[in-house]
Design a protein around this motif. Structure first.
Motif, PDB file in Angstrom:
ATOM      1  N   PRO A 121       0.830  -1.208   0.000  1.00  0.00           N
ATOM      2  CA  PRO A 121       0.000   0.000   0.000  1.00  0.00           C
ATOM      3  C   PRO A 121       0.863   1.255   0.000  1.00  0.00           C
ATOM      4  O   PRO A 121       1.951   1.289   0.594  1.00  0.00           O
ATOM      5  CB  PRO A 121      -0.816  -0.122   1.289  1.00  0.00           C
ATOM      6  N   ALA A 122       0.384   2.261  -0.697  1.00  0.00           N
ATOM      7  CA  ALA A 122       1.118   3.524  -0.760  1.00  0.00           C
ATOM      8  C   ALA A 122       0.909   4.318   0.515  1.00  0.00           C
ATOM      9  O   ALA A 122      -0.207   4.400   1.033  1.00  0.00           O
ATOM     10  CB  ALA A 122       0.643   4.332  -1.972  1.00  0.00           C
ATOM     11  N   ASP A 123       1.983   4.884   1.009  1.00  0.00           N
ATOM     12  CA  ASP A 123       1.872   5.667   2.223  1.00  0.00           C
ATOM     13  C   ASP A 123       1.389   7.077   1.919  1.00  0.00           C
ATOM     14  O   ASP A 123       1.287   7.492   0.761  1.00  0.00           O
ATOM     15  CB  ASP A 123       3.221   5.704   2.954  1.00  0.00           C
ATOM     16  N   ALA A 124       1.100   7.804   2.950  1.00  0.00           N
ATOM     17  CA  ALA A 124       0.561   9.160   2.779  1.00  0.00           C
ATOM     18  C   ALA A 124       1.594  10.099   2.182  1.00  0.00           C
ATOM     19  O   ALA A 124       1.254  11.024   1.435  1.00  0.00           O
ATOM     20  CB  ALA A 124       0.077   9.692   4.124  1.00  0.00           C
ATOM     21  N   LYS A 125       2.877   9.851   2.454  1.00  0.00           N
ATOM     22  CA  LYS A 125       3.924  10.736   1.925  1.00  0.00           C
ATOM     23  C   LYS A 125       4.029  10.622   0.414  1.00  0.00           C
ATOM     24  O   LYS A 125       4.139  11.625  -0.285  1.00  0.00           O
ATOM     25  CB  LYS A 125       5.260  10.389   2.580  1.00  0.00           C
ATOM     26  N   SER A 126       3.991   9.392  -0.108  1.00  0.00           N
ATOM     27  CA  SER A 126       4.094   9.205  -1.559  1.00  0.00           C
ATOM     28  C   SER A 126       2.875   9.761  -2.273  1.00  0.00           C
ATOM     29  O   SER A 126       2.979  10.283  -3.380  1.00  0.00           O
ATOM     30  CB  SER A 126       4.270   7.724  -1.874  1.00  0.00           C
ATOM     31  N   ILE A 127       1.708   9.649  -1.643  1.00  0.00           N
ATOM     32  CA  ILE A 127       0.495  10.190  -2.271  1.00  0.00           C
ATOM     33  C   ILE A 127       0.563  11.706  -2.336  1.00  0.00           C
ATOM     34  O   ILE A 127       0.163  12.330  -3.328  1.00  0.00           O
ATOM     35  CB  ILE A 127      -0.748   9.708  -1.507  1.00  0.00           C
ATOM     36  N   SER A 128       1.065  12.343  -1.294  1.00  0.00           N
ATOM     37  CA  SER A 128       1.143  13.803  -1.279  1.00  0.00           C
ATOM     38  C   SER A 128       2.207  14.323  -2.237  1.00  0.00           C
ATOM     39  O   SER A 128       2.073  15.422  -2.779  1.00  0.00           O
ATOM     40  CB  SER A 128       1.434  14.294   0.139  1.00  0.00           C
ATOM     41  N   MET A 129       3.268  13.564  -2.474  1.00  0.00           N
ATOM     42  CA  MET A 129       4.333  14.016  -3.376  1.00  0.00           C
ATOM     43  C   MET A 129       3.919  13.959  -4.826  1.00  0.00           C
ATOM     44  O   MET A 129       4.336  14.789  -5.631  1.00  0.00           O
ATOM     45  CB  MET A 129       5.590  13.175  -3.149  1.00  0.00           C
ATOM     46  N   GLY A 130       3.120  12.996  -5.240  1.00  0.00           N
ATOM     47  CA  GLY A 130       2.732  12.874  -6.637  1.00  0.00           C
ATOM     48  C   GLY A 130       3.683  11.984  -7.409  1.00  0.00           C
ATOM     49  O   GLY A 130       4.869  11.851  -7.055  1.00  0.00           O
ATOM     50  N   ASN A 131       3.158  11.382  -8.471  1.00  0.00           N
ATOM     51  CA  ASN A 131       3.983  10.428  -9.210  1.00  0.00           C
ATOM     52  C   ASN A 131       5.077  11.104 -10.022  1.00  0.00           C
ATOM     53  O   ASN A 131       6.097  10.492 -10.328  1.00  0.00           O
ATOM     54  CB  ASN A 131       3.100   9.561 -10.110  1.00  0.00           C
ATOM     55  N   THR A 132       4.911  12.378 -10.393  1.00  0.00           N
ATOM     56  CA  THR A 132       5.955  13.066 -11.152  1.00  0.00           C
ATOM     57  C   THR A 132       7.221  13.252 -10.318  1.00  0.00           C
ATOM     58  O   THR A 132       8.335  12.951 -10.758  1.00  0.00           O
ATOM     59  CB  THR A 132       5.438  14.426 -11.637  1.00  0.00           C
ATOM     60  N   LYS A 133       7.033  13.716  -9.075  1.00  0.00           N
ATOM     61  CA  LYS A 133       8.194  13.903  -8.205  1.00  0.00           C
ATOM     62  C   LYS A 133       8.805  12.568  -7.816  1.00  0.00           C
ATOM     63  O   LYS A 133      10.036  12.423  -7.764  1.00  0.00           O
ATOM     64  CB  LYS A 133       7.767  14.683  -6.967  1.00  0.00           C
ATOM     65  N   LEU A 134       7.974  11.581  -7.571  1.00  0.00           N
ATOM     66  CA  LEU A 134       8.493  10.259  -7.239  1.00  0.00           C
ATOM     67  C   LEU A 134       9.263   9.654  -8.407  1.00  0.00           C
ATOM     68  O   LEU A 134      10.292   8.994  -8.211  1.00  0.00           O
ATOM     69  CB  LEU A 134       7.343   9.334  -6.841  1.00  0.00           C
ATOM     70  N   LEU A 135       8.768   9.880  -9.635  1.00  0.00           N
ATOM     71  CA  LEU A 135       9.488   9.391 -10.805  1.00  0.00           C
ATOM     72  C   LEU A 135      10.844  10.064 -10.947  1.00  0.00           C
ATOM     73  O   LEU A 135      11.857   9.416 -11.258  1.00  0.00           O
ATOM     74  CB  LEU A 135       8.639   9.622 -12.061  1.00  0.00           C
ATOM     75  N   GLY A 136      10.908  11.374 -10.704  1.00  0.00           N
ATOM     76  CA  GLY A 136      12.184  12.073 -10.773  1.00  0.00           C
ATOM     77  C   GLY A 136      13.170  11.595  -9.720  1.00  0.00           C
ATOM     78  O   GLY A 136      14.365  11.405 -10.001  1.00  0.00           O
ATOM     79  N   ILE A 137      12.681  11.376  -8.500  1.00  0.00           N
ATOM     80  CA  ILE A 137      13.560  10.867  -7.443  1.00  0.00           C
ATOM     81  C   ILE A 137      14.071   9.469  -7.787  1.00  0.00           C
ATOM     82  O   ILE A 137      15.248   9.144  -7.589  1.00  0.00           O
ATOM     83  CB  ILE A 137      12.808  10.871  -6.099  1.00  0.00           C
ATOM     84  N   GLU A 138      13.185   8.642  -8.338  1.00  0.00           N
ATOM     85  CA  GLU A 138      13.586   7.273  -8.680  1.00  0.00           C
ATOM     86  C   GLU A 138      14.607   7.254  -9.810  1.00  0.00           C
ATOM     87  O   GLU A 138      15.569   6.481  -9.789  1.00  0.00           O
ATOM     88  CB  GLU A 138      12.344   6.468  -9.071  1.00  0.00           C
ATOM     89  N   ILE A 139      14.412   8.127 -10.810  1.00  0.00           N
ATOM     90  CA  ILE A 139      15.325   8.148 -11.958  1.00  0.00           C
ATOM     91  C   ILE A 139      16.708   8.642 -11.543  1.00  0.00           C
ATOM     92  O   ILE A 139      17.727   8.050 -11.914  1.00  0.00           O
ATOM     93  CB  ILE A 139      14.735   9.017 -13.082  1.00  0.00           C
ATOM     94  N   TYR A 140      16.747   9.728 -10.768  1.00  0.00           N
ATOM     95  CA  TYR A 140      18.041  10.343 -10.440  1.00  0.00           C
ATOM     96  C   TYR A 140      18.684   9.759  -9.183  1.00  0.00           C
ATOM     97  O   TYR A 140      19.683  10.316  -8.694  1.00  0.00           O
ATOM     98  CB  TYR A 140      17.866  11.850 -10.286  1.00  0.00           C
ATOM     99  N   THR A 141      18.143   8.679  -8.642  1.00  0.00           N
ATOM    100  CA  THR A 141      18.792   7.983  -7.521  1.00  0.00           C
ATOM    101  C   THR A 141      19.138   6.549  -7.908  1.00  0.00           C
ATOM    102  O   THR A 141      20.303   6.189  -8.039  1.00  0.00           O
ATOM    103  CB  THR A 141      17.890   8.007  -6.282  1.00  0.00           C
ATOM    104  N   ASN A 142      18.119   5.728  -8.113  1.00  0.00           N
ATOM    105  CA  ASN A 142      18.357   4.311  -8.395  1.00  0.00           C
ATOM    106  C   ASN A 142      18.698   4.043  -9.859  1.00  0.00           C
ATOM    107  O   ASN A 142      19.338   3.032 -10.157  1.00  0.00           O
ATOM    108  CB  ASN A 142      17.129   3.480  -8.009  1.00  0.00           C
ATOM    109  N   TYR A 143      18.264   4.924 -10.768  1.00  0.00           N
ATOM    110  CA  TYR A 143      18.485   4.687 -12.197  1.00  0.00           C
ATOM    111  C   TYR A 143      19.312   5.815 -12.818  1.00  0.00           C
ATOM    112  O   TYR A 143      19.112   6.175 -13.974  1.00  0.00           O
ATOM    113  CB  TYR A 143      17.141   4.578 -12.929  1.00  0.00           C
ATOM    114  N   LEU A 144      20.244   6.365 -12.058  1.00  0.00           N
ATOM    115  CA  LEU A 144      21.053   7.470 -12.572  1.00  0.00           C
ATOM    116  C   LEU A 144      22.009   7.002 -13.663  1.00  0.00           C
ATOM    117  O   LEU A 144      22.108   7.628 -14.733  1.00  0.00           O
ATOM    118  CB  LEU A 144      21.830   8.128 -11.436  1.00  0.00           C
ATOM    119  N   TYR A 145      22.714   5.911 -13.443  1.00  0.00           N
ATOM    120  CA  TYR A 145      23.674   5.418 -14.442  1.00  0.00           C
ATOM    121  C   TYR A 145      22.986   4.937 -15.725  1.00  0.00           C
ATOM    122  O   TYR A 145      23.469   5.251 -16.829  1.00  0.00           O
ATOM    123  CB  TYR A 145      24.534   4.319 -13.832  1.00  0.00           C
ATOM    124  N   PRO A 146      21.874   4.192 -15.667  1.00  0.00           N
ATOM    125  CA  PRO A 146      21.168   3.886 -16.930  1.00  0.00           C
ATOM    126  C   PRO A 146      20.693   5.127 -17.656  1.00  0.00           C
ATOM    127  O   PRO A 146      20.708   5.165 -18.895  1.00  0.00           O
ATOM    128  CB  PRO A 146      19.997   3.013 -16.465  1.00  0.00           C
TER     129      PRO A 146
END
Length: 216
Positions: A121-146
Motif C-alpha cells: 500500500p502507498a503511504d501518505a507521503k508518496s500520495i502527497s508528493m505525486g507520481n511526477t516527483k516520485l518518478l524524478g527521485i527514482e530516476i536520479y537515484t536508483n536509475y542514474l547510471y542507466p
C-alpha cells in the motif's frame, strides 16, 4: 469485470491493431497516422495505471513534435514506399517469430509489475508528493547510471545523424558564410557611366544616279 479493466482491454486492442497497421499500411502517411493512434492508446493505458506524467509526456513529445516532424519529412521527400516494400511478405514469417519472442520476453518481465493485488500500500507521503516527483527521485537515484548511458547513446545518434546529413554532394550548392562576410561593397556593385541618349548611326550614302539614256 470493472470499468478500468474493460477500458484497459479496449485501449490495448486498439494499440495492437494500430501497431500492426503501422507496418502493413501501403502509404507512409497512413503509417504515421496509425502510429499517432498507437501513441494515444498507449497514453490512455498509462492513464489507467495512474502514470499521468508519462501519458502527457508521450502525447506532447511524440504526438505533438516527433510525429509532426515525421509527417513533414514524408510529405517533403515523397518517398516511393512501393520500392521499399519489395520482399516484405517474404521476410514476414521470420519477423513475426522474432516479434512474438520479443513480446513474450517483455511480458515475462512486465507482468509481475501489474500484480496490484499483492502490491504494498502507498503511504501518505508518496500520495502527497505525486507520481511526477516520485518518478524524478527514482530516476536520479536508483536509475542514474542507466539514464546517463541512455543520454550518451542519444548523443552518439545525434552526432551520427549530423555526420550523415553533412556529406559533401556535387549536385548541391552550398554557401560559405565566411566568404560572404569577407565580401566588400566594391565586389558586389560596379557603377558604369553611360550616356543618357545614344546618337543614331549616320544614314548610308545614296547610290549614284544613272546617266540619261541608259536603261537597265
Amino acid at each position: 469485470m470493472d470499468t478500468s479493466t474493460a477500458l484497459f482491454y479496449v485501449f490495448s486492442a486498439v494499440l495492437l491493431v494500430a501497431a500492426f497497421r503501422v507496418i502493413t499500411a501501403r502509404s507512409a502517411v497512413h503509417s504515421a497516422l496509425f502510429l499517432v493512434l498507437a501513441f494515444f492508446s498507449a497514453s490512455c493505458v498509462w492513464l489507467l495505471l495512474r502514470a499521468e506524467f508519462l501519458a502527457i509526456s508521450l502525447v506532447l513529445v511524440y504526438v505533438g513534435a516527433v510525429m509532426v516532424l515525421f509527417l513533414f519529412v514524408v510529405m517533403m521527400l515523397d518517398i516511393n514506399v512501393d520500392a521499399l516494400r519489395v520482399g516484405f511478405w517474404k521476410h514476414f514469417p521470420v519477423a513475426a517469430i522474432v516479434g512474438v519472442v520479443i513480446v513474450l520476453e517483455m511480458a515475462l518481465v512486465l507482468i509481475p509489475g501489474f500484480d496490484v493485488v499483492n502490491a504494498p500500500p502507498a503511504d501518505a507521503k508518496s500520495i502527497s508528493m505525486g507520481n511526477t516527483k516520485l518518478l524524478g527521485i527514482e530516476i536520479y537515484t536508483n536509475y542514474l547510471y542507466p539514464l546517463q548511458i541512455a543520454a550518451l547513446i542519444l548523443l552518439v545518434a545525434i552526432i551520427a545523424a549530423i555526420a550523415l546529413t553533412l556529406r559533401q554532394r556535387k549536385d548541391s550548392k552550398a554557401i560559405d558564410p565566411s566568404q560572404q562576410v569577407k565580401v566588400k561593397k566594391a565586389d558586389r556593385l560596379r557603377i558604369v557611366k553611360m550616356q543618357p541618349v545614344v546618337e543614331p548611326p549616320p544614314a548610308p550614302p545614296a547610290p549614284p544616279a544613272a546617266p540619261a539614256g541608259e536603261t537597265k
